[in-house]
Design an enzyme around this catalytic site. Structure first.
Site, short mmCIF file in Angstrom:
data_model
loop_
_atom_site.label_atom_id
_atom_site.label_comp_id
_atom_site.label_asym_id
_atom_site.label_seq_id
_atom_site.Cartn_x
_atom_site.Cartn_y
_atom_site.Cartn_z
N HIS A 163 5.59 -2.62 -6.35
CA HIS A 163 7.18 -2.08 -6.06
C HIS A 163 7.80 -2.75 -6.03
O HIS A 163 7.36 -3.99 -6.04
CB HIS A 163 6.43 -1.03 -4.96
CG HIS A 163 6.66 -1.62 -3.53
ND1 HIS A 163 6.33 -0.87 -2.62
CD2 HIS A 163 6.22 -3.16 -3.68
CE1 HIS A 163 6.47 -1.65 -1.26
NE2 HIS A 163 6.38 -3.54 -1.81
N SER B 161 2.11 -4.71 -2.64
CA SER B 161 3.38 -6.00 -2.76
C SER B 161 2.96 -7.04 -3.21
O SER B 161 2.41 -6.71 -3.78
CB SER B 161 3.66 -4.75 -1.08
OG SER B 161 4.88 -5.68 -0.83
#
Length: 214
Positions: free
Chosen positions: A135, A110
């Site tokens: 993501h 992330s």
């Protein structure tokens, strides 16, 4: 020298290793992270949140003031966290004069993956068994319908900004980044290199080119 917060280190491991250094004035003890900071090594450990980001930013600025010409090494082992905290670190990495070399040990997911790929070109590394995950940003809000709509627009704007940043550092298009981050996208160290998130997988210290012998 600004040291690491005792609370942060204790929460991460339950114990702060100490090292003893011999000087002309006698012995001096450091916690292990402060000792490594002397070698221009900063650790980004655990969840990316505001307090941790402030600590990393302070150390980046301190090391720049110590020597604006010498590289800084940022070692990353993090599942990600708060987007704004990650962007505070990112902006500081781009703002300061020294090159920031990034190295993933364990995982960079992330927001931490964004910081990994934001290192100086040619100086972004992973150890061979590290994992990287990218993501789209996560968000949730409860309240009046109008407020939910406002927060949804903000989440989409943040997603576009993050995609543009990652596209810049991976040399991919924002549209491709958007497609590839539609769901959690896990990569091995080799796959991260092929994708452009890092420049090299390090199998031994000699390749890394770090000046320290630690």
């Amino acid at each position: 020298m600004p040291g690491y917060s005792d609370n942060i280190i204790r929460n991460a491991s339950g114990l702060i290793p100490m090292v003893i250094e011999q000087t002309s004035r006698g012995e001096r003890s450091y916690d292990i992270y402060s000792r490594l900071l002397k070698e221009r090594i900063i650790f980004l450990l655990g969840e990316v949140e505001d307090h941790m980001a402030n600590l990393v930013v302070a150390q980046l600025l301190f090391l720049e003031s110590e020597n604006p010409e010498k590289d800084i090494s940022l070692y990353i082992n993090s599942p990600g966290g708060v987007v704004t905290a990650g962007l505070a670190i990112y902006d500081t990495m781009q703002f300061i004069k020294p090159d920031v070399s990034t190295l993933c040990i364990g995982q960079a997911a992330s927001a931490a993956a964004l910081l990994l790929c934001a290192g100086a070109e040619g100086k972004r590394f992973c150890l061979p068994n590290s994992r990287v995950m990218i993501h789209q940003p996560l968000g949730g809000y409860r309240g009046q319908a109008t407020d939910i709509e406002i927060h949804a627009r903000e989440t989409l704007a943040v997603r576009e900004r993050l995609n543009n940043i990652m596209a810049k550092h991976t040399k991919k298009t924002p549209d491709q980044i958007m497609r590839d981050t539609e769901r959690d996208n896990f990569m091995s160290a080799t796959q991260a290199m092929e994708y452009g998130l890092i420049d090299k997988v390090l199998y031994d210290r000699q390749v890394a080119g770090h000046s320290t012998d630690l």
